[in-house]
Design an enzyme around this catalytic site. Structure first.
Site, PDB file in Angstrom:
ATOM      1  N   LYS A 103       0.845  -1.199   0.000  1.00 26.16           N
ATOM      2  CA  LYS A 103       0.000   0.000   0.000  1.00 26.16           C
ATOM      3  C   LYS A 103       0.876   1.244   0.000  1.00 26.16           C
ATOM      4  O   LYS A 103       0.642   2.188  -0.758  1.00 26.16           O
ATOM      5  CB  LYS A 103      -0.939  -0.004   1.213  1.00 26.16           C
ATOM      6  CG  LYS A 103      -2.105  -0.964   1.056  1.00 26.16           C
ATOM      7  CD  LYS A 103      -2.878  -1.170   2.354  1.00 26.16           C
ATOM      8  CE  LYS A 103      -3.939  -2.247   2.150  1.00 26.16           C
ATOM      9  NZ  LYS A 103      -4.605  -2.678   3.382  1.00 26.16           N
TER      10      LYS A 103
ATOM     11  N   GLN B 104      -4.988  -1.393   9.482  1.00 27.56           N
ATOM     12  CA  GLN B 104      -4.924  -2.715   8.872  1.00 27.56           C
ATOM     13  C   GLN B 104      -5.572  -3.760   9.785  1.00 27.56           C
ATOM     14  O   GLN B 104      -5.299  -3.805  10.990  1.00 27.56           O
ATOM     15  CB  GLN B 104      -3.455  -3.078   8.597  1.00 27.56           C
ATOM     16  CG  GLN B 104      -3.244  -4.376   7.861  1.00 27.56           C
ATOM     17  CD  GLN B 104      -3.724  -4.355   6.416  1.00 27.56           C
ATOM     18  OE1 GLN B 104      -3.792  -3.313   5.775  1.00 27.56           O
ATOM     19  NE2 GLN B 104      -4.083  -5.518   5.906  1.00 27.56           N
TER      20      GLN B 104
ATOM     21  N   ASP C 119     -11.192   3.088   3.873  1.00 24.12           N
ATOM     22  CA  ASP C 119     -11.640   1.695   3.776  1.00 24.12           C
ATOM     23  C   ASP C 119     -13.160   1.623   3.572  1.00 24.12           C
ATOM     24  O   ASP C 119     -13.682   0.590   3.156  1.00 24.12           O
ATOM     25  CB  ASP C 119     -11.314   0.947   5.084  1.00 24.12           C
ATOM     26  CG  ASP C 119     -10.120   0.026   4.962  1.00 24.12           C
ATOM     27  OD1 ASP C 119      -9.869  -0.480   3.855  1.00 24.12           O
ATOM     28  OD2 ASP C 119      -9.452  -0.193   5.997  1.00 24.12           O
TER      29      ASP C 119
END
Ligand code: GUN
Length: 289
Positions: free
Chosen positions: A53, A97, A120
């Site tokens: 990422k 995460q 997200d």
């Protein structure tokens, strides 16, 4: 034989477009879109994801911040870090995460993220916005699937779409997105009666169940489009492991008109959509068109 939907190429094209857009934003506003990724603990798969990422974020010219915290970080300290990032003007996207260690309540942490920086799209406010059709941040994996479907099929209106799987991360938001595109949407899951027959009625099948090769070739109607979200590591005949999706690819490709491979399908699109969401968040925060 089906056309292979090339997620790698679609993702590369999206990153290319974002690179140009980021450069224009920086030039006109002097502000660089910034993404912060928080990793708690040392889960090896998560470390790889976070590294990828960060690399992609920098490649498109955005600011990337990585915060690696030890596995014994308290929930309170993680919440403090999220709060700091919520208030940090250089950061427009925040991603914690998953999974987080068991002593931390993931839902509490996700809902502590400023919904306008929730790249997200997991915050309950963003789930609600998606459900009622308001602008918001949409989870990256289903967004990537939708982009691939639209680039393959064009207008989706009126098509029968079956989403296999009802997770908050993929199944439910995928169904909402398809409904917004005026598909007739069925959400199937482990309790669905006669799943093969349900799938056979679909113009679009999105498989997101996490079971290796569960969706068989004869479940796919002739000419249907298949999106395989699964990434499962299984043991091959030679004792080596290999990656397979939730769809029995070779069989399904004999029936479908188009299908995503694993790897090289949905996976690359997810990170590209994270970058897309960070640019979207930055533009909304700074009220740029
Ligand atoms: N872990 C595996 N996939 C994801 C994802 O899309 N977002 C977050 N936050 N964690 C993950």
């Amino acid at each position: 034989m089906a056309t292979i939907i090339d997620g790698k190429a679609t993702a590369a094209a999206l990153r290319e477009k974002l690179t140009v857009e980021v450069a224009q934003i920086v030039e006109s506003t002097g502000i660089r879109p910034g993404l912060a990724v928080v990793l708690v603990g040392e889960d090896p798969a998560s470390q790889v994801y976070v590294r990828n990422k960060a690399k992609s974020t920098k490649e498109v010219g955005m600011l990337s911040r990585e915060h690696r915290l030890p596995a014994d970080t308290s929930e309170e300290d993680l919440l403090k870090m999220v709060e700091q990032l919520n208030n940090d003007p250089d950061i427009h996207g925040i991603l914690v995460q998953l999974p987080v260690p068991a002593h931390i309540d993931a839902e509490k942490v996700l809902d502590a993220i400023d919904p306008d920086k929730d790249v997200d799209g997991f915050h309950v406010i963003n789930s609600g916005r998606l459900a009622v059709g308001q602008r918001g941040l949409v989870p990256c994996t289903p967004l990537g699937c939708l982009m691939m479907l639209k680039s393959t099929l064009g207008d989706l209106s009126g098509l029968n779409a079956v989403v296999v799987g009802r997770s908050n991360i993929v199944g439910k938001p995928m169904a909402q997105l398809l409904l917004q595109e005026s598909c007739t949407v069925t959400i199937a899951h482990s309790r669905t009666k006669d799943l093969p027959a349900v799938c056979r009625a679909a113009d679009i099948v999105v498989a997101a169940v996490g079971r290796p090769e569960m969706v068989k070739g004869d479940w796919i109607a002739p000419g249907a489009t298949v999106i395989d979200v699964g990434i499962n590591r299984i043991e091959g005949e030679n004792g080596k492991t290999r990656l397979v999706g939730d769809v029995a690819f070779d069989e399904a490709a004999e029936h479908a008109s188009a299908i995503t491979p694993v790897p090289g399908g949905v996976g690359p699109m997810t990170i590209a959509c994270l970058l897309h969401n960070t640019v979207t968040a930055m533009k909304a925060i700074h009220k740029i068109n």
